[in-house]
Every structure is written in C-alpha cells, then in structure tokens.
Scaffold this motif. Structure first.
Motif, PDB file in Angstrom:
ATOM      1  N   ASN A  12       1.573   1.669 -12.588  1.00  0.00           N
ATOM      2  CA  ASN A  12       0.927   2.889 -12.090  1.00  0.00           C
ATOM      3  C   ASN A  12      -0.411   2.649 -11.388  1.00  0.00           C
ATOM      4  O   ASN A  12      -0.676   3.256 -10.346  1.00  0.00           O
ATOM      5  CB  ASN A  12       0.730   3.896 -13.231  1.00  0.00           C
ATOM      6  N   PRO A  13      -1.299   1.799 -11.939  1.00  0.00           N
ATOM      7  CA  PRO A  13      -2.580   1.582 -11.253  1.00  0.00           C
ATOM      8  C   PRO A  13      -2.402   1.052  -9.821  1.00  0.00           C
ATOM      9  O   PRO A  13      -3.065   1.525  -8.889  1.00  0.00           O
ATOM     10  CB  PRO A  13      -3.285   0.555 -12.150  1.00  0.00           C
ATOM     11  N   ARG A  14      -1.486   0.077  -9.670  1.00  0.00           N
ATOM     12  CA  ARG A  14      -1.234  -0.463  -8.320  1.00  0.00           C
ATOM     13  C   ARG A  14      -0.636   0.619  -7.419  1.00  0.00           C
ATOM     14  O   ARG A  14      -1.013   0.741  -6.246  1.00  0.00           O
ATOM     15  CB  ARG A  14      -0.288  -1.666  -8.442  1.00  0.00           C
ATOM     16  N   LYS A  15       0.290   1.403  -7.969  1.00  0.00           N
ATOM     17  CA  LYS A  15       0.907   2.468  -7.175  1.00  0.00           C
ATOM     18  C   LYS A  15      -0.107   3.553  -6.821  1.00  0.00           C
ATOM     19  O   LYS A  15      -0.027   4.169  -5.755  1.00  0.00           O
ATOM     20  CB  LYS A  15       2.087   3.064  -7.942  1.00  0.00           C
ATOM     21  N   TYR A  16      -1.073   3.785  -7.722  1.00  0.00           N
ATOM     22  CA  TYR A  16      -2.136   4.754  -7.437  1.00  0.00           C
ATOM     23  C   TYR A  16      -2.933   4.350  -6.199  1.00  0.00           C
ATOM     24  O   TYR A  16      -3.263   5.186  -5.352  1.00  0.00           O
ATOM     25  CB  TYR A  16      -3.066   4.879  -8.648  1.00  0.00           C
ATOM     26  N   VAL A  17      -3.243   3.053  -6.083  1.00  0.00           N
ATOM     27  CA  VAL A  17      -4.004   2.573  -4.923  1.00  0.00           C
ATOM     28  C   VAL A  17      -3.242   2.851  -3.631  1.00  0.00           C
ATOM     29  O   VAL A  17      -3.809   3.348  -2.643  1.00  0.00           O
ATOM     30  CB  VAL A  17      -4.314   1.063  -5.062  1.00  0.00           C
ATOM     31  N   TRP A  18      -1.938   2.550  -3.639  1.00  0.00           N
ATOM     32  CA  TRP A  18      -1.140   2.793  -2.432  1.00  0.00           C
ATOM     33  C   TRP A  18      -0.985   4.288  -2.161  1.00  0.00           C
ATOM     34  O   TRP A  18      -1.048   4.729  -1.005  1.00  0.00           O
ATOM     35  CB  TRP A  18       0.235   2.133  -2.579  1.00  0.00           C
ATOM     36  N   PHE A  19      -0.805   5.067  -3.214  1.00  0.00           N
ATOM     37  CA  PHE A  19      -0.661   6.513  -3.032  1.00  0.00           C
ATOM     38  C   PHE A  19      -1.927   7.117  -2.432  1.00  0.00           C
ATOM     39  O   PHE A  19      -1.868   7.854  -1.438  1.00  0.00           O
ATOM     40  CB  PHE A  19      -0.354   7.199  -4.372  1.00  0.00           C
ATOM     41  N   THR A  20      -3.081   6.842  -3.041  1.00  0.00           N
ATOM     42  CA  THR A  20      -4.318   7.465  -2.570  1.00  0.00           C
ATOM     43  C   THR A  20      -4.661   7.032  -1.148  1.00  0.00           C
ATOM     44  O   THR A  20      -5.242   7.785  -0.379  1.00  0.00           O
ATOM     45  CB  THR A  20      -5.484   7.160  -3.538  1.00  0.00           C
ATOM     46  N   THR A  21      -4.261   5.796  -0.776  1.00  0.00           N
ATOM     47  CA  THR A  21      -4.515   5.324   0.590  1.00  0.00           C
ATOM     48  C   THR A  21      -3.622   6.041   1.592  1.00  0.00           C
ATOM     49  O   THR A  21      -4.098   6.585   2.597  1.00  0.00           O
ATOM     50  CB  THR A  21      -4.291   3.803   0.676  1.00  0.00           C
ATOM     51  N   LEU A  22      -2.325   6.069   1.319  1.00  0.00           N
ATOM     52  CA  LEU A  22      -1.378   6.699   2.247  1.00  0.00           C
ATOM     53  C   LEU A  22      -1.547   8.213   2.293  1.00  0.00           C
ATOM     54  O   LEU A  22      -1.334   8.840   3.330  1.00  0.00           O
ATOM     55  CB  LEU A  22       0.058   6.353   1.852  1.00  0.00           C
ATOM     56  N   TYR A  23      -1.947   8.808   1.184  1.00  0.00           N
ATOM     57  CA  TYR A  23      -2.108  10.255   1.123  1.00  0.00           C
ATOM     58  C   TYR A  23      -3.327  10.709   1.920  1.00  0.00           C
ATOM     59  O   TYR A  23      -3.295  11.764   2.566  1.00  0.00           O
ATOM     60  CB  TYR A  23      -2.248  10.694  -0.337  1.00  0.00           C
ATOM     61  N   ASN A  24      -4.393   9.921   1.898  1.00  0.00           N
ATOM     62  CA  ASN A  24      -5.664  10.361   2.494  1.00  0.00           C
ATOM     63  C   ASN A  24      -5.916   9.839   3.902  1.00  0.00           C
ATOM     64  O   ASN A  24      -6.661  10.475   4.654  1.00  0.00           O
ATOM     65  CB  ASN A  24      -6.825   9.941   1.583  1.00  0.00           C
ATOM     66  N   ALA A  25      -5.323   8.705   4.283  1.00  0.00           N
ATOM     67  CA  ALA A  25      -5.575   8.133   5.611  1.00  0.00           C
ATOM     68  C   ALA A  25      -4.605   8.743   6.618  1.00  0.00           C
ATOM     69  O   ALA A  25      -3.536   8.193   6.878  1.00  0.00           O
ATOM     70  CB  ALA A  25      -5.430   6.614   5.564  1.00  0.00           C
ATOM     71  N   VAL A 195       2.183  10.479   9.933  1.00  0.00           N
ATOM     72  CA  VAL A 195       1.750  10.987   8.626  1.00  0.00           C
ATOM     73  C   VAL A 195       2.946  11.490   7.823  1.00  0.00           C
ATOM     74  O   VAL A 195       2.976  11.373   6.595  1.00  0.00           O
ATOM     75  CB  VAL A 195       0.677  12.085   8.785  1.00  0.00           C
ATOM     76  N   LEU A 196       3.957  12.038   8.510  1.00  0.00           N
ATOM     77  CA  LEU A 196       5.181  12.451   7.819  1.00  0.00           C
ATOM     78  C   LEU A 196       5.847  11.250   7.142  1.00  0.00           C
ATOM     79  O   LEU A 196       6.315  11.344   5.997  1.00  0.00           O
ATOM     80  CB  LEU A 196       6.148  13.119   8.797  1.00  0.00           C
ATOM     81  N   MET A 197       5.876  10.113   7.835  1.00  0.00           N
ATOM     82  CA  MET A 197       6.444   8.902   7.229  1.00  0.00           C
ATOM     83  C   MET A 197       5.611   8.455   6.025  1.00  0.00           C
ATOM     84  O   MET A 197       6.155   7.995   5.017  1.00  0.00           O
ATOM     85  CB  MET A 197       6.535   7.789   8.274  1.00  0.00           C
ATOM     86  N   GLN A 198       4.285   8.604   6.111  1.00  0.00           N
ATOM     87  CA  GLN A 198       3.430   8.284   4.967  1.00  0.00           C
ATOM     88  C   GLN A 198       3.739   9.215   3.796  1.00  0.00           C
ATOM     89  O   GLN A 198       3.745   8.791   2.640  1.00  0.00           O
ATOM     90  CB  GLN A 198       1.953   8.427   5.357  1.00  0.00           C
ATOM     91  N   ALA A 199       3.997  10.489   4.102  1.00  0.00           N
ATOM     92  CA  ALA A 199       4.312  11.460   3.054  1.00  0.00           C
ATOM     93  C   ALA A 199       5.607  11.077   2.337  1.00  0.00           C
ATOM     94  O   ALA A 199       5.704  11.168   1.107  1.00  0.00           O
ATOM     95  CB  ALA A 199       4.420  12.862   3.652  1.00  0.00           C
ATOM     96  N   ILE A 200       6.602  10.647   3.107  1.00  0.00           N
ATOM     97  CA  ILE A 200       7.876  10.212   2.511  1.00  0.00           C
ATOM     98  C   ILE A 200       7.640   8.988   1.617  1.00  0.00           C
ATOM     99  O   ILE A 200       8.212   8.873   0.525  1.00  0.00           O
ATOM    100  CB  ILE A 200       8.905   9.905   3.607  1.00  0.00           C
ATOM    101  N   ALA A 201       6.769   8.083   2.082  1.00  0.00           N
ATOM    102  CA  ALA A 201       6.421   6.911   1.261  1.00  0.00           C
ATOM    103  C   ALA A 201       5.718   7.348  -0.023  1.00  0.00           C
ATOM    104  O   ALA A 201       5.953   6.778  -1.097  1.00  0.00           O
ATOM    105  CB  ALA A 201       5.529   5.965   2.060  1.00  0.00           C
ATOM    106  N   CYS A 202       4.878   8.384   0.055  1.00  0.00           N
ATOM    107  CA  CYS A 202       4.187   8.901  -1.138  1.00  0.00           C
ATOM    108  C   CYS A 202       5.191   9.466  -2.145  1.00  0.00           C
ATOM    109  O   CYS A 202       5.021   9.303  -3.363  1.00  0.00           O
ATOM    110  CB  CYS A 202       3.178   9.977  -0.746  1.00  0.00           C
ATOM    111  N   VAL A 203       6.226  10.147  -1.637  1.00  0.00           N
ATOM    112  CA  VAL A 203       7.269  10.660  -2.526  1.00  0.00           C
ATOM    113  C   VAL A 203       7.926   9.501  -3.269  1.00  0.00           C
ATOM    114  O   VAL A 203       8.132   9.550  -4.496  1.00  0.00           O
ATOM    115  CB  VAL A 203       8.332  11.465  -1.748  1.00  0.00           C
ATOM    116  N   SER A 204       8.261   8.436  -2.541  1.00  0.00           N
ATOM    117  CA  SER A 204       8.903   7.266  -3.149  1.00  0.00           C
ATOM    118  C   SER A 204       7.995   6.617  -4.185  1.00  0.00           C
ATOM    119  O   SER A 204       8.443   6.253  -5.282  1.00  0.00           O
ATOM    120  CB  SER A 204       9.267   6.255  -2.058  1.00  0.00           C
ATOM    121  N   ILE A 205       6.710   6.502  -3.861  1.00  0.00           N
ATOM    122  CA  ILE A 205       5.757   5.868  -4.782  1.00  0.00           C
ATOM    123  C   ILE A 205       5.613   6.689  -6.060  1.00  0.00           C
ATOM    124  O   ILE A 205       5.669   6.155  -7.174  1.00  0.00           O
ATOM    125  CB  ILE A 205       4.383   5.692  -4.100  1.00  0.00           C
TER     126      ILE A 205
END
Length: 434
Positions: A12-25, A195-205
């Motif tokens: 989860n901690p590693r996934k949090y880093v990727w989530f917060t990056t893709l969600y906000n950038a 950003v839509l592709m990032q959102a789909i990646a966030c769903v997967s994460i």
C-alpha cells in the motif's frame, strides 16, 4: 515475507506514492481556463464553475472523512478514482459550442471533480500510514511522505510541460507528416485524454490495495454525525478564539483573490499573446521557483510575528495584482509569477500559526475547518468575479478581464487593509490558549 512487511500491507505505501502522483499531476492544469473557453464557454461561466467545484468540496469534505473511517479507506480511494474517470470522460466528450449540453457536462465535470477530491482527501495518507509496520512507523512515514512529495513535484513539472505542448496543434504538427496533421479541436482534447488514462491507472492501483485490519465502530451515518459535531465544535473554537479567527479570516481574504487568479492564469497568458505551448513551461518554472518559498517563509516566520508576515504577504500580493492589471506585455509574467508564489508563503504562514495555536487533540480538525472556510471564501469570490465579468461583457473578453482585474485592487486594499488593522491586536498579543 520480511520484504512484504517492510513494504507495508499489500504494498500500500508504494501504491500510495503512485496514486497520489498520477491523481494530482494533471496535464490540463496549465491550460485549464482556455480549455473551457475553447470548448465554447465564456470566462464568467468558467469562473462560476469554480464555485460549483469549491461548494462541492465544502459540502462533502467532512462526510467523506467519516465514510473513509467506516466504509474503509480503500473504498473511498476506488470511488475517487472512478469519479476521476467519469469527470474526465465528461470533459473529453463534451461537444464544442454545445450550448446547454456543453455547460451541463462541464458542471458535471466540476461536481464529480469536487466529489473525487473530497473522497480522496486524507483517505490515501491514512491507508498508507495504517499499512506500515508499527515498529519505527513515524520515521518510515516521514521518509514515505518525502518520497511522495518528490514524486508529485516531478510529476507536476512533467505534466505542466506535456500539457502545454499537447494543447498546441502547431507544435504537434511540426513532428508529424503532412498527411497526419491533427486539428486544433483534437489537440485540445489530448491533455484530457492523457489524464483519463491516468485515472484508469488510479482505478487499477486502488483496486490492488488492501484495507488494513482495524477496529471500526458504529456506522457511516453515526460517524458522519460525529464528524459533523466535532467539526462544528472546533469551528466554534476557531471563530471565537481571537487569534485563530484573525488567522483564518485574514488568510482567506488574501487566498481567495490570489487563488482565483491562479485558476484563470492560462486565460491571462492568452490575453498577453503568449503561445499555448509556453503555458506548461511557465507553470513548471513557477512550480520550480516555489521550492525556494518555504525556506524564505520559514526564516521570516521565525524572525517576525504572524501579523507582520501577513502584512508582507499582503504587500507582495498587492504588488502582483497591480503588476498584472495592464495585461499588455510579456513583462506581466513577472508579477503573475510573484502572485502565484505568494500562495506558498501564505500557506506556510497559516499552517505554522494554526498548528501553534491549536493543541494536538483538535489540530487536524482545526486544519480541516480552515480548509472548509478557505473553499467557501474562494467560491464566494469566484461568484463575485464571475458576475463582474458578466456585467462588463460588452467591452470584449480581454478588456472585460482587464477591467475586473483593475477592480480587484481597491477591493483588496480596503478589505485586506481593514482586516489587517482589525487583526493587529489579536495577532500581536500572544498565542491563543486551547
């Protein structure tokens, strides 16, 4: 097994880093205002949409925190990611010059964006923190938070640059054969598609995250009621304690104006005839310049009182507002950058002052109340700004914007000046007691 323990539950901690990056950038940030304008909205309609966004966060911020603590942080993060997918889809498929259908989809985009922000707010950090091994958790969390901030910063810079480049068809078509050139309308959708592709990646994460086992009491409705009562109780303390009242009220009076300009900055850049591809580089440069602000803010806050720092911030903001008002040359970029970097100085000063004024038992809720108040202030100023633009639309879009930017100056001087005068004794007579 040892590696899994070190990495936290389910990674989860590693996934949090990727989530917060893709969600906000988000690549559409540097061209946010002109994106809506090029779809067919007027600037006053776009500013009005910011009221919708701020009001949505204001209404749902507290209940979403309670839901995260009862239904589960993972559930809220998955919901935030799915909402992000839908909000981006609304924008991607909104018809250009589509009248009420266009405006309705844009309203839906802002509503869903606000809901998504409220759902993700705090739930991501809470899930990551609870997933870390209890031994040396605080040290590990500090390291993880620093890593997340570095990833977000890099992601922000990359998103700014790519967003500006993708939005400009002239730049893209220079790299393509003549028979593959794309239209301006297609180019304008590319940052949103990214950003839509990032959102789909966030769903997967988020679907891959694991909810840590913890004790959950009550139900969502009871938790929401408890959170609301706690927030109201803390709000009463904030707004009846002279020092914290002054910090919040003076802070939001400056923040609402500066943040509104930061929201419409791409429309301003277009007014001074900057090419669209440059918007991202400007945003990235301002973001990088913002790295020096916390250090300066820390030194000034250690040396001077909170009131003096507010006075310095107000002076810088006023200088920026006067400088951007002409809007007729590239030199106006300098006061625009000053105005936006002032937000970092303001945020540091408010955070430091409120953390010092509140005891640990209510500190998080005090900061939440501050966030709610600031969103309300921003929303109300956006409404006033929108109505002012609508009343001057006969002047033409650029002249209307210049006119309203001019009107901001006496408003700022009178309102912020009076609040600084009123707050002087409250911010120089010692700290608040809890």
């Amino acid at each position: 097994m040892e590696d899994r323990e070190k990495d936290g539950i389910g990674g989860n901690p590693r996934k949090y880093v990727w989530f917060t990056t893709l969600y906000n950038a988000r690549a559409y940030y540097p061209i946010l205002a002109v994106l809506f304008l090029d779809l067919g909205l007027t600037l006053d309609q776009f500013v009005m949409l910011n009221l919708v966004w701020a009001a949505t966060i204001f209404i749902f911020e507290v209940p979403s925190g309670a839901l995260a603590d009862t239904l589960g942080r993972k559930t809220l993060l998955v919901a935030a990611s799915v909402l992000m997918v839908v909000e981006m889809s609304c924008l991607l498929f909104a018809p250009k010059d589509g009248g009420w259908l266009l405006f309705s989809l844009c309203v839906a985009n802002r509503l869903l964006s606000g809901l998504s922000e409220a759902a993700a707010s705090g739930a991501d950090e809470a899930l990551a923190y609870d997933s870390m091994p209890e031994e040396n958790r605080e040290e590990a969390w500090d390291e993880l938070l620093a890593t997340a901030m570095r990833f977000r910063s890099v992601g922000f810079v990359i998103a700014m640059v790519i967003g500006g480049l993708l939005y400009d068809p002239a730049i893209i078509n220079k790299t393509l054969p003549d028979n593959l050139e794309i239209s301006a309308e297609l180019a304008h959708r590319l940052p949103v598609a990214l950003v839509l592709m990032q959102a789909i990646a966030c769903v997967s994460i988020t679907l891959g995250m694991i909810e840590p086992v913890r004790k959950i009491g009550g139900n969502a409705w009871e938790a929401s009621q408890h959170a609301m009562r706690l927030t109201l109780k803390t709000a009463r303390w904030v707004f009846t304690t002279p020092r914290t009242l002054a910090i919040v009220v003076i802070g939001l009076s400056i923040d609402s104006i500066v943040r509104n300009f930061a929201t419409i900055n791409s429309s301003y850049y277009r007014m001074i005839e900057l090419p669209a591809w440059s918007f991202g580089f400007i945003g990235a440069a301002i973001g990088l310049g913002g790295y020096i602000v916390p250090g300066i803010a820390a030194r000034l806050n250690k040396r001077f009182s909170t009131w003096t720092n507010f006075a310095i911030i107000a002076g810088l903001a006023l200088t920026g507002l006067i400088g951007v008002m002409p809007g007729n040359s590239y030199w106006c970029l300098l006061p625009a950058a000053l105005l936006m970097m002032t937000m970092g100085f303001l945020a540091y000063t408010i955070s430091r002052s409120l953390n010092k004024a509140a005891d640990s038992s209510k500190r998080a809720t005090v900061l939440s109340v501050k966030g709610l108040a600031f969103n309300l202030g921003y929303g109300l100023f956006s409404l006033a700004f929108s109505r002012s633009l609508a009343s001057t639309e006969g002047l033409g879009a650029d002249n209307a914007l210049r006119q309203v930017l001019l009107w901001q100056i006496p408003y700022f001087v009178i309102v912020v000046g009076l609040l600084l005068w009123w707050g002087h004794s409250r911010l120089t007579s010692g700290t608040a007691t809890s």
